[in-house]
Structures are given as structure tokens and as C-alpha cells.
Design a protein around this motif. Structure first.
Motif, PDB file in Angstrom:
ATOM      1  N   ALA A   8      51.923  35.343  39.895  1.00 10.13           N
ATOM      2  CA  ALA A   8      51.985  34.087  39.146  1.00 10.13           C
ATOM      3  C   ALA A   8      51.059  34.043  37.942  1.00 10.13           C
ATOM      4  O   ALA A   8      51.218  33.184  37.076  1.00 10.13           O
ATOM      5  N   THR A   9      50.057  34.928  37.878  1.00  7.42           N
ATOM      6  CA  THR A   9      49.135  34.933  36.745  1.00  7.42           C
ATOM      7  C   THR A   9      48.909  36.376  36.301  1.00  7.42           C
ATOM      8  O   THR A   9      49.080  37.324  37.082  1.00  7.42           O
ATOM      9  N   ASP A  10      48.489  36.533  35.051  1.00  5.06           N
ATOM     10  CA  ASP A  10      48.250  37.883  34.520  1.00  5.06           C
ATOM     11  C   ASP A  10      46.963  38.492  35.048  1.00  5.06           C
ATOM     12  O   ASP A  10      46.828  39.714  35.106  1.00  5.06           O
ATOM     13  N   THR A  11      46.002  37.667  35.405  1.00  4.68           N
ATOM     14  CA  THR A  11      44.776  38.163  36.026  1.00  4.68           C
ATOM     15  C   THR A  11      44.948  38.115  37.534  1.00  4.68           C
ATOM     16  O   THR A  11      45.271  37.057  38.093  1.00  4.68           O
ATOM     17  N   VAL A  12      44.749  39.251  38.184  1.00  5.16           N
ATOM     18  CA  VAL A  12      45.007  39.364  39.620  1.00  5.16           C
ATOM     19  C   VAL A  12      43.845  40.119  40.265  1.00  5.16           C
ATOM     20  O   VAL A  12      43.379  41.144  39.745  1.00  5.16           O
ATOM     21  N   TRP A  13      43.403  39.596  41.393  1.00 10.08           N
ATOM     22  CA  TRP A  13      42.387  40.290  42.199  1.00 10.08           C
ATOM     23  C   TRP A  13      43.077  40.984  43.362  1.00 10.08           C
ATOM     24  O   TRP A  13      43.796  40.358  44.131  1.00 10.08           O
ATOM     25  N   MET A  14      42.873  42.298  43.466  1.00  5.96           N
ATOM     26  CA  MET A  14      43.385  43.040  44.617  1.00  5.96           C
ATOM     27  C   MET A  14      42.241  43.311  45.577  1.00  5.96           C
ATOM     28  O   MET A  14      41.261  43.970  45.223  1.00  5.96           O
ATOM     29  N   LEU A  15      42.358  42.797  46.770  1.00  3.61           N
ATOM     30  CA  LEU A  15      41.406  43.098  47.831  1.00  3.61           C
ATOM     31  C   LEU A  15      42.159  43.832  48.929  1.00  3.61           C
ATOM     32  O   LEU A  15      43.040  43.259  49.585  1.00  3.61           O
ATOM     33  N   GLY A  16      41.855  45.113  49.090  1.00  6.05           N
ATOM     34  CA  GLY A  16      42.542  45.928  50.077  1.00  6.05           C
ATOM     35  C   GLY A  16      41.687  46.127  51.313  1.00  6.05           C
ATOM     36  O   GLY A  16      40.452  46.044  51.268  1.00  6.05           O
ATOM     37  N   ARG A  17      42.357  46.388  52.425  1.00  7.18           N
ATOM     38  CA  ARG A  17      41.668  46.647  53.689  1.00  7.18           C
ATOM     39  C   ARG A  17      42.378  47.809  54.384  1.00  7.18           C
ATOM     40  O   ARG A  17      43.596  47.782  54.571  1.00  7.18           O
TER      41      ARG A  17
END
Length: 444
Positions: free
Chosen positions: A163-172
Motif C-alpha cells: 500500500a505504500t512505497d516505503t516498506v519495512w521487512m521484518l523476517g523471522r
């Protein structure tokens, strides 16, 4: 004299804010600013986090990497390495990345991880997660195209719309214990982002936008770039009138003193509003609270902000986190007392992956150091002792229990809360039919 306080670097104090409610212009700005604080909390919090994780803001910073590059935490999280994460788990190796989709879709390649559980959560600036991983691909290798708003999915990858151009990826990536971390890390290193990296990591001062009226400057910049959500036109017009909406340019120095005071007071009381009114559990059983609406609060901005303040959440299908702050008597949990949780035979958390229990300092939602360096206990904990009838009793206390430490989860010495994590919860848990057993006080 009253309004001059708002222009100082520090936020107005409680007395100034109380007096501001009797000044019409300041009171209106306070109301508009409070709505802006609640609406913009996840936006500003995530942008703050992006700066603080793509810059070197502290010598002991656990991760830092340019935009469009993955930083892998060196080991399972501990109180010393949890950094800014709130209510972090101690079950999985974390991966961290900030993505920029403004120049077009970004390709993501993931290797085959087989039966090892993993998930990559992509968080837009509104705090809504989209997951890729074991649940969605069965552990086989995949190529994805991460697509921002208004962009066209390219050929050659499975499109993931964000939905936005800035994205935080938090992987586990699951690591069964410290000895398994190297294998989990080797797999995580094969996850690749196919886009040019952003600016190199440099030393910088950490951003602290919640401590000053700079919050509204950051929100104003973001609102100019974020796509307008349906149904929010009138709200954005109110923000424009307050001086920080998408159609105006925020200038703290040009604010009338009354408006500056009101906006400062909104930042002063905003956290109290969230703490007292934001979280609305849809399920409360045996003292455990959780909400099926937290992953997508829609237009419930209070819930959305409180979710962000508490550390963000996953899609319920990926994991659910029932939390407890009280014992079976309804009294707040504290390390000054001892507790137990007994799972009767057949009543362990119903999951397709795994489950764990962790304790956090109530005020900070962070792990606290303990004598045996145990920060979660669950179905993968080595040496758990079953009850005579096959059930399982966990002991919770700040000091070792008399019966030994095999089933002991150390808790902080002061006020704390518990989080029970169910990874890939089964239907009974998703429907709310399963309720964890109560936290019972013992030794009195």
C-alpha cells in the motif's frame, strides 16, 4: 506567557496543557493535533525506525543497512541485542530491511527452506503486514515482485501488492537453539533483494520525533507522498487546517502561538490516550487478551496506533499473540510474586508450527536479563518435565523456583506482562475457541 511555552524545545507541561483547554484556538489545535498524533503514530514511528536502522545511531546498534539491503541479526535476541524492537521474540533469527518501491517494483528471491519455519512480514507505513514464507509457499524457492501503489507488476515474479512505497521487512527464521543459529543464518543470507542499494550507512543522530513538535513536520512530509485512502478526505482537510495536512507545508516557526501550544499538548497527552484507550481485545478469556482485528484495524485509528506502540503484529494466520497482564485474581503481574501456568493433558496451544511464552517489562515491552539467559519457554525447550498425568506446568518467578529450573521462565523483578506466541495457529485458536490456562499465583 502561556502560548510562549509551546515554542520551546520541550513539550508543554501538564499545567500549560490544562490551561490551554480554556483558550479556544489552543483547544482546537489540541483536538486536531491529537487526531493527527493518533492517525500518524505508525507513519512517524516507522519513518523514525527507518532512519535509525539505515544510519549508525549508536555504537551497540544490532543492525544497520542501506535501503534495499537486508541486515541479519547476529543471533537470537537477548536484552543486550534487542535494540528498538518491542516485545521481540527469542525463538527466531530476525532479518531487517527497508525497501523503497518508489522507483518501481523490487524483486525478491527466497531459497527453499524446506520444513524450517520462516516468515517475511512486509509492513506498509500504516502498519499493515503482508506475509511470505512457510505458510504461503510451503518452503519452496520463489521469486516475488514487490509492487507499490499505482505500479504495474512486472513479468517474471509473483506479484505482492503493497500500500505504500516505503516498506519495512521484518523476517523471522526459526532457530531451535543457539547451536542452530549458524544454519538459520546461512539460509537467511540466501534471501536476496534485487534493487540498487540506498545511500551507504553513515553515523547520524537518532531521530526522536515524539519528543517535540517535529512529529508534525515528519507527518506532513509523509502525507504529501502517501496515497489518499478512501474516505479520509475530510480528515485530511482538518489536518490541512491545523497546518500539517497533505495540501500545506508545515512550518513550526510560523505557527501562531496558540496553535503551537495546542499541537505540543497533543504530543504530551497522546501517549496517555493510546495507553488507556487504544487496545480493544476481541477475546478475553482466563485473563488472556487478543484481538483478531489488530492486523488490519481499518479506520480504527486508536487501535492502529496502539498496535504500533506495542511493537506491530502479524497476520493472525501467521501467528497470534495472546497477552496477559493480570493473574487469576485480576491483579497485575509482578516479579514480587510467583506464578504457574498449567496446561492439562490435551490443552497445549494448538499450532502447526510451534509455540512459546515470553515475559517483558510492562513499561518498555522489552526483555530483561535473567540468571539463566532464558527468554522464552515452549514446545522446543529442552528438558521440560511433564506432570504425572502428562500435562505441563510452567513456573514463572524472578528468582529460581524451589523445584528446579527445568520448567522455569524467569520474569522481570517488577511489573511485567506475558506474551504467548502461537505460530501457524490451528482453527480452534483462530476462531477463539482455544483459551490458554490462567496465570495462577502460588506460594501464598
Amino acid at each position: 506567557m502561556l502560548f510562549a511555552l509551546a515554542l520551546a524545545a520541550a513539550l508543554p507541561d501538564a499545567d500549560a496543557c490544562y490551561a490551554a483547554t480554556e483558550e479556544p484556538e489552543a483547544a482546537l489545535a489540541l483536538a486536531q493535533g491529537l487526531q493527527g498524533f493518533i492517525y500518524g503514530y505508525p507513519v512517524v514511528d516507522l519513518l523514525k525506525q527507518r532512519h535509525n536502522e539505515t544510519s549508525r545511531v549508536a555504537p551497540d546498534q544490532p543492525v544497520a543497512a542501506p535501503v534495499n539491503r537486508i541486515a541479519i541479526y547476529p543471533h537470537l535476541l537477548t536484552p543486550e541485542t534487542q535494540g528498538q524492537l518491542r516485545a521481540a521474540n527469542a525463538d527466531t533469527l530476525y532479518l531487517n530491511a527497508w525497501l523503497d518501491l518508489s522507483q518501481g517494483p523490487v524483486m525478491l528471491d527466497v531459497p527453499a527452506l524446506g520444513a524450517r519455519y520462516y516468515t517475511l512480514a512486509f509492513m506498509d507505513l500504516y502498519g499493515r503486514p503482508v506475509h511470505l514464507g512457510t505458510r504461503t509457499n510451503g518452503g519452496v524457492a520463489r521469486r516475488y515482485a514487490l509492487v507499490g501503489p499505482g505500479a504495474t507488476p512486472p513479468p517474471g515474479g509473483e506479484a505482492v501488492m503493497l500500500a505504500t512505497d516505503t516498506v519495512w521487512m521484518l523476517g523471522r527464521v526459526l532457530a531451535t537453539d543457539a547451536a542452530d543459529v549458524a544454519a538459520a543464518r546461512a539460509l537467511a543470507q540466501r534471501i536476496r533483494i534485487g534493487a540498487p542499494p540506498g545511500a551507504p550507512v553513515k553515523e547520524a543522530e537518532p531521530l526522536r520525533p515524539f519528543e517535540s513538535i517535529a512529529f508534525f513536520a515528519m507527518l506532513n512530509t509523509a502525507l504529501k507522498e502517501l496515497p489518499m485512502r478512501a474516505g479520509e478526505d475530510a480528515l485530511m482537510a482538518q489536518f490541512d487546517a491545523a497546518g500539517f495536512g497533505p495540501s500545506v507545508s508545515f512550518d513550526a516557526d510560523a505557527l501562531p502561538p496558540a496553535r503551537a501550544l495546542g499541537l505540543g499538548c497533543a504530543l504530551r497527552i497522546g501517549p496517555q490516550v493510546l495507553a488507556r484507550r487504544g487496545f480493544k481485545p476481541t477475546n478475553v478469556r482466563n485473563g488472556w487478551m487478543w484481538s483478531g482485528e489488530m492486523a488490519d484495524p481499518g479506520y480504527d485509528y486508536l487501535l492502529r496506533a496502539e498496535v504500533a506502540r506495542g511493537g506491530y503484529v502479524n497476520d493472525p494466520r501467521e501467528s497470534i499473540y495472546p497477552a496477559a497482564i493480570t493473574d487469576e485474581r485480576g491483579e497485575l503481574l509482578t516479579g514480587e510474586r510467583s506464578y504457574r501456568i498449567r496446561f492439562a493433558p490435551g490443552e497445549l496451544p494448538p499450532v502447526d508450527a510451534f509455540w512459546s511464552l515470553s515475559a517483558y517489562d510492562r513499561a518498555s515491552s522489552q526483555l530483561v536479563a535473567n540468571a539463566i539467559a532464558r527468554y522464552s519457554i515452549g514446545d522446543r525447550t529442552v528438558g521440560l518435565v511433564r506432570d504425572a498425568d502428562g500435562g505441563l506446568t510452567l513456573r514463572l518467578s524472578a528468582t529460581p523456583p524451589p523445584g528446579g529450573t527445568a520448567n522455569w521462565l524467569p520474569v522481570p523483578p517488577g511489573p511485567f506482562h506475558l506474551v504467548l506466541r502461537l505460530y501457524l495457529p490451528q482453527a480452534a485458536a483462530l476462531a477463539g475457541d482455544y483459551a490458554p490456562p490462567p496465570v495462577e499465583r502460588v506460594g501464598e
